[in-house]
Design a protein around this motif. Structure first.
Motif, PDB file in Angstrom:
ATOM      1  N   MET A 145       0.849  -1.173   0.000  1.00 40.87           N
ATOM      2  CA  MET A 145       0.000   0.000   0.000  1.00 40.87           C
ATOM      3  C   MET A 145       0.893   1.234   0.000  1.00 40.87           C
ATOM      4  O   MET A 145       1.686   1.428   0.908  1.00 40.87           O
ATOM      5  CB  MET A 145      -0.913  -0.023   1.218  1.00 40.87           C
ATOM      6  N   GLY A 146       0.741   2.036  -1.019  1.00 41.71           N
ATOM      7  CA  GLY A 146       1.545   3.237  -1.141  1.00 41.71           C
ATOM      8  C   GLY A 146       0.870   4.436  -0.498  1.00 41.71           C
ATOM      9  O   GLY A 146      -0.269   4.383  -0.034  1.00 41.71           O
ATOM     10  N   ILE A 147       1.592   5.530  -0.499  1.00 35.47           N
ATOM     11  CA  ILE A 147       1.093   6.764   0.099  1.00 35.47           C
ATOM     12  C   ILE A 147      -0.163   7.256  -0.612  1.00 35.47           C
ATOM     13  O   ILE A 147      -1.082   7.768   0.019  1.00 35.47           O
ATOM     14  CB  ILE A 147       2.192   7.851   0.145  1.00 35.47           C
ATOM     15  N   ARG A 148      -0.207   7.066  -1.927  1.00 34.60           N
ATOM     16  CA  ARG A 148      -1.392   7.507  -2.678  1.00 34.60           C
ATOM     17  C   ARG A 148      -2.617   6.698  -2.282  1.00 34.60           C
ATOM     18  O   ARG A 148      -3.731   7.227  -2.220  1.00 34.60           O
ATOM     19  CB  ARG A 148      -1.147   7.406  -4.168  1.00 34.60           C
ATOM     20  N   ASP A 149      -2.426   5.410  -2.030  1.00 35.90           N
ATOM     21  CA  ASP A 149      -3.547   4.572  -1.577  1.00 35.90           C
ATOM     22  C   ASP A 149      -4.056   5.041  -0.224  1.00 35.90           C
ATOM     23  O   ASP A 149      -5.259   5.067   0.021  1.00 35.90           O
ATOM     24  CB  ASP A 149      -3.120   3.104  -1.488  1.00 35.90           C
TER      25      ASP A 149
END
Length: 102
Positions: A1-5
């Motif tokens: 899970m990235g920062i954008r998610d």
């Protein structure tokens, strides 16, 4: 899970909670109790599921039809919530399976 998610998830949660705040007071109180109950019971699929938004949709329709929240769900909030997740595995089930299989 990235920062954008994470950011997108927060945006979705804020939009969801804005819809909850737009409900009549009695519906908001019951929704909050259902939410607390579901977070405590912990159905595994709650995180990515449409359960909570579905409850808000159901409540918004009931409010628009002029029905009281008790007319929609009855007097037992926990029984209503249990009915929503009756076939869903919970974290308690996962834990129980893990401890009995060792």
């Amino acid at each position: 899970m990235g920062i954008r998610d994470i950011i997108e998830g927060k945006k979705q949660w804020r939009a969801h909670m804005a819809r909850v705040k737009a409900l009549p007071p009695d519906y908001r109180i019951v929704y909050t109790e259902i939410q607390k109950y579901l977070f405590k019971v912990g159905p595994v699929t709650l995180a990515g599921d449409q359960l909570l938004p579905g409850i808000v949709d159901f409540f918004a329709e009931g409010a628009a039809d002029g029905k009281g929240v008790v007319e929609l769900i009855g007097t037992d909030v926990a029984a209503f919530a249990d009915g929503l997740i009756k076939d869903a595995p919970t974290y308690a089930d996962v834990h129980r399976e893990a401890t009995t299989s060792t």
